[in-house]
Design a protein around this motif. Sequence first.
Motif, mmCIF file in Angstrom:
data_model
loop_
_atom_site.group_PDB
_atom_site.id
_atom_site.type_symbol
_atom_site.label_atom_id
_atom_site.label_comp_id
_atom_site.label_asym_id
_atom_site.label_seq_id
_atom_site.Cartn_x
_atom_site.Cartn_y
_atom_site.Cartn_z
ATOM 1 N N THR A 4 0.826 -1.207 0.000
ATOM 2 C CA THR A 4 0.000 0.000 0.000
ATOM 3 C C THR A 4 0.860 1.256 0.000
ATOM 4 O O THR A 4 0.633 2.198 -0.776
ATOM 5 N N VAL A 5 1.866 1.280 0.867
ATOM 6 C CA VAL A 5 2.705 2.470 1.003
ATOM 7 C C VAL A 5 3.525 2.721 -0.264
ATOM 8 O O VAL A 5 3.593 3.848 -0.784
ATOM 9 N N MET A 6 4.147 1.665 -0.763
ATOM 10 C CA MET A 6 4.978 1.845 -1.959
ATOM 11 C C MET A 6 4.136 2.212 -3.194
ATOM 12 O O MET A 6 4.577 2.983 -4.046
ATOM 13 N N SER A 7 2.942 1.650 -3.284
ATOM 14 C CA SER A 7 2.048 2.039 -4.401
ATOM 15 C C SER A 7 1.694 3.511 -4.293
ATOM 16 O O SER A 7 1.655 4.235 -5.300
ATOM 17 N N GLY A 8 1.446 3.952 -3.061
ATOM 18 C CA GLY A 8 1.139 5.369 -2.855
ATOM 19 C C GLY A 8 2.292 6.254 -3.267
ATOM 20 O O GLY A 8 2.095 7.314 -3.900
ATOM 21 N N ILE A 9 3.510 5.829 -2.942
ATOM 22 C CA ILE A 9 4.684 6.611 -3.331
ATOM 23 C C ILE A 9 4.813 6.659 -4.860
ATOM 24 O O ILE A 9 5.160 7.683 -5.456
ATOM 25 N N GLY A 10 4.521 5.514 -5.507
ATOM 26 C CA GLY A 10 4.577 5.488 -6.975
ATOM 27 C C GLY A 10 3.604 6.472 -7.591
ATOM 28 O O GLY A 10 3.946 7.192 -8.553
ATOM 29 N N VAL A 11 2.383 6.514 -7.030
ATOM 30 C CA VAL A 11 1.382 7.452 -7.538
ATOM 31 C C VAL A 11 1.836 8.896 -7.325
ATOM 32 O O VAL A 11 1.683 9.769 -8.200
ATOM 33 N N VAL A 12 2.409 9.167 -6.134
ATOM 34 C CA VAL A 12 2.896 10.522 -5.833
ATOM 35 C C VAL A 12 4.019 10.910 -6.795
ATOM 36 O O VAL A 12 4.082 12.048 -7.289
ATOM 37 N N LEU A 13 4.918 9.983 -7.087
ATOM 38 C CA LEU A 13 6.024 10.256 -8.004
ATOM 39 C C LEU A 13 5.479 10.569 -9.409
ATOM 40 O O LEU A 13 5.941 11.499 -10.081
ATOM 41 N N TRP A 14 4.474 9.798 -9.810
ATOM 42 C CA TRP A 14 3.844 10.039 -11.119
ATOM 43 C C TRP A 14 3.220 11.428 -11.194
ATOM 44 O O TRP A 14 3.422 12.172 -12.148
ATOM 45 N N ARG A 15 2.474 11.792 -10.112
ATOM 46 C CA ARG A 15 1.819 13.116 -10.098
ATOM 47 C C ARG A 15 2.858 14.222 -10.016
ATOM 48 O O ARG A 15 2.743 15.277 -10.686
ATOM 49 N N GLY A 16 3.878 14.012 -9.202
ATOM 50 C CA GLY A 16 4.922 15.029 -9.068
ATOM 51 C C GLY A 16 5.676 15.238 -10.355
ATOM 52 O O GLY A 16 6.080 16.377 -10.694
ATOM 53 N N GLY A 17 5.895 14.152 -11.115
ATOM 54 C CA GLY A 17 6.568 14.284 -12.399
ATOM 55 C C GLY A 17 5.815 15.206 -13.343
ATOM 56 O O GLY A 17 6.414 16.052 -14.033
ATOM 57 N N TYR A 18 4.491 15.072 -13.380
ATOM 58 C CA TYR A 18 3.679 15.967 -14.226
ATOM 59 C C TYR A 18 3.775 17.404 -13.747
ATOM 60 O O TYR A 18 3.762 18.353 -14.555
ATOM 61 N N GLN A 19 3.854 17.614 -12.400
ATOM 62 C CA GLN A 19 3.954 18.977 -11.866
ATOM 63 C C GLN A 19 5.297 19.601 -12.250
ATOM 64 O O GLN A 19 5.372 20.810 -12.520
ATOM 65 N N VAL A 20 6.345 18.802 -12.296
ATOM 66 C CA VAL A 20 7.654 19.303 -12.708
ATOM 67 C C VAL A 20 7.615 19.691 -14.185
ATOM 68 O O VAL A 20 8.137 20.735 -14.595
ATOM 69 N N LEU A 21 6.986 18.813 -14.982
ATOM 70 C CA LEU A 21 6.870 19.114 -16.405
ATOM 71 C C LEU A 21 6.076 20.396 -16.657
ATOM 72 O O LEU A 21 6.350 21.157 -17.604
ATOM 73 N N ALA A 22 5.076 20.627 -15.768
ATOM 74 C CA ALA A 22 4.248 21.830 -15.916
ATOM 75 C C ALA A 22 4.910 23.052 -15.314
ATOM 76 O O ALA A 22 4.390 24.171 -15.431
ATOM 77 N N GLY A 23 6.023 22.899 -14.624
ATOM 78 C CA GLY A 23 6.715 24.022 -14.007
ATOM 79 C C GLY A 23 6.152 24.417 -12.661
ATOM 80 O O GLY A 23 6.549 25.448 -12.103
ATOM 81 N N ASP A 24 5.251 23.587 -12.079
ATOM 82 C CA ASP A 24 4.687 23.908 -10.756
ATOM 83 C C ASP A 24 5.618 23.483 -9.623
ATOM 84 O O ASP A 24 5.438 23.917 -8.473
ATOM 85 N N MET A 25 6.582 22.608 -9.913
ATOM 86 C CA MET A 25 7.559 22.142 -8.914
ATOM 87 C C MET A 25 8.932 22.126 -9.556
ATOM 88 O O MET A 25 9.049 21.915 -10.775
ATOM 89 N N THR A 26 9.948 22.339 -8.738
ATOM 90 C CA THR A 26 11.311 22.189 -9.235
ATOM 91 C C THR A 26 11.721 20.731 -9.060
ATOM 92 O O THR A 26 11.157 20.003 -8.242
ATOM 93 N N PRO A 27 12.708 20.266 -9.833
ATOM 94 C CA PRO A 27 13.204 18.894 -9.632
ATOM 95 C C PRO A 27 13.686 18.652 -8.192
ATOM 96 O O PRO A 27 13.529 17.563 -7.650
ATOM 97 N N GLY A 28 14.268 19.697 -7.577
ATOM 98 C CA GLY A 28 14.721 19.570 -6.198
ATOM 99 C C GLY A 28 13.561 19.357 -5.230
ATOM 100 O O GLY A 28 13.643 18.554 -4.295
ATOM 101 N N ASP A 29 12.462 20.116 -5.480
ATOM 102 C CA ASP A 29 11.278 19.939 -4.633
ATOM 103 C C ASP A 29 10.735 18.510 -4.751
ATOM 104 O O ASP A 29 10.364 17.883 -3.741
ATOM 105 N N LEU A 30 10.702 17.991 -5.986
ATOM 106 C CA LEU A 30 10.193 16.627 -6.185
ATOM 107 C C LEU A 30 11.104 15.605 -5.497
ATOM 108 O O LEU A 30 10.627 14.659 -4.870
ATOM 109 N N SER A 31 12.416 15.841 -5.647
ATOM 110 C CA SER A 31 13.371 14.920 -5.007
ATOM 111 C C SER A 31 13.183 14.929 -3.487
ATOM 112 O O SER A 31 13.159 13.872 -2.832
#
Length: 593
Positions: A263-290
């Motif tokens: 459950t936890v790791m799946s949640g992290i995968g989903v968060v990483l997927w959503r965060g990746g789109y936010q980085v692509l959109a410029g809403d987050m920096t790569p450092g923030d996602l990391s």
Amino acid sequence: MEELIEHSRLQQAAEKPLRLLWPLLRPHRFRLALGVLAMLVSAGGMLAIGQGLREIVDRAFADHSGKFLNDALLVLLCVILLMAGASFVRLKLVYQVAERVINDLRKKIYAHLLSLDPAFFEQHQTGDQVSRINADTTVLQLVITTNLPMVFRHSMMMLGGIAMLCVVSPGMTFAVLLIVPLVIGPIVYFGRRVRARSRDTQNRIGDVSAYSQETLQGIQTIQSFGYEGEAARKFGAMADDVFEAAMKYVAYRAILTAYVIATVMSGIGVVLWRGGYQVLAGDMTPGDLSAFIFYATMVAGAVTAISEALSEFSRASGAADRIMDLLNTRPGLQTSAAPRPLPEKIRGEMEFRNVTFSYPARPGHEALHEASFRVAPGEVVAVVGPSGAGKTTIFQLLQRFYDPAAGSICIDGVNIAECDPRDVRRHLSVVSQDPAILSMSVAENIRMAKPDASDDEVRRAAELAQAHDFISAMSLNYGTMVGERGNRLSGGQKQRIAIARAILKDSKILLLDEATSALDAANEIAVHKALKHLMQGRTTLIIAHRLSTVQNADRIIVMDNGRIVAEGSHAQLYAQKGLYTHLAGLQMDLKAG
């Protein structure tokens, strides 16, 4: 509603070990506080690494000179050293406290067992109590050394990680927190089942311990009757029961752990997927996602670790239940808050007044029925009768191992039910038919009667008991170890050490239960001389089957089926042609044959 009830039960399971251990932990508050401080430093170091990761991703790769990377490495090494030092302090303090607390708990359990009366041990296996001292306390030791620090440390990291997640991205933090109920639910559901399986396992371990102790103590009988195979089969069946119970516990825990990780790791995968789109959109920096992934992983690991720790708390709850059940057991003998003291020097008068008694394990059978007799100071009285007549019961009641159901027992006119049992036993010296010889030196076994006795006093007691010669012939004389239950001594040697113990105590009342039963003819004569000298001026009650033991008594009490059926001298009783005449005739026939 049911989930809330289960959550409450799980919380109680975690609280039980703490409720048992806290009084023992309280004296170590300062060390524990330092340990918590060390945990805070370690957790703070981990949180700082996350911020450093964000800075490295956002800034270091833009600095082509490498200076920022060099500085970051130096800071990282300093943080790592700080965390390592904090971990050293935490582990050292926690393990010191744990060893001390478990040591104190074992001493507390053992002291409590010593305070319980024989009625408790009639109905509970000794091996099971040994299991509580050893196996159950070891489970609780893991609570202090592993589970409790794990819950504290990971709770700090979880709370700190959630706070840092909010700083980095409040929106994504809310998505992460949605996973928490999915994790807590199974923990609550499986908690009670893990706790129940754990208690069942601990109980079965206690049964195995009791059976193995009992059979190994009777190893000669086991081997003599060729019972080894059957004993091994029974032990194997009990060990298999432990295995089956443990596997059920393991299955529940494995399911819980696998579910939490998935459950936890799946949640992290989903968060990483959503965060990746936010980085692509410029809403987050790569450092923030990391940094967000770092903290999310930290929180996930903390939740997983806490779930495992709570499972262990459920297991420890079973062990704590067993220990608390024992510690809450009160002695069956009721002693007044202000017990009546016996005189410092008693005259030695004993009296039974219409005493009726049944053993707790056999409530429907009267071991004594309205027994009444008086023993004057300095009188020597022998008690005879067939096996099961109630002779040994008289001795046990006199030592206040039990209280009679009806009637009273008095020493110097004082009802011993109103006295502290230890005060009563202080005035009695006992030699039993099967004396308890402990695994220590000869001198220490004799000194059980008087721990502060000098070497000369011990030697004098051994001489009077005709034990000095065989003790002197041993490799280390009085310092020779006698082995478990005195297995390096013959029956006669054990009996004479027990007699020396009674002589050393020098009490006003002597209770001799077949005191010469294991002696050969030559030693029996010698010990009779020593006992005759010892009995002068003392009240003596003797249980014996041998005519040589009872013929010189001032009076003989004849018992049958818990009743006193006759009293008098040897000549008087023999002339009555009753039970005593029959018993004496059997002795004479045996001697003649």
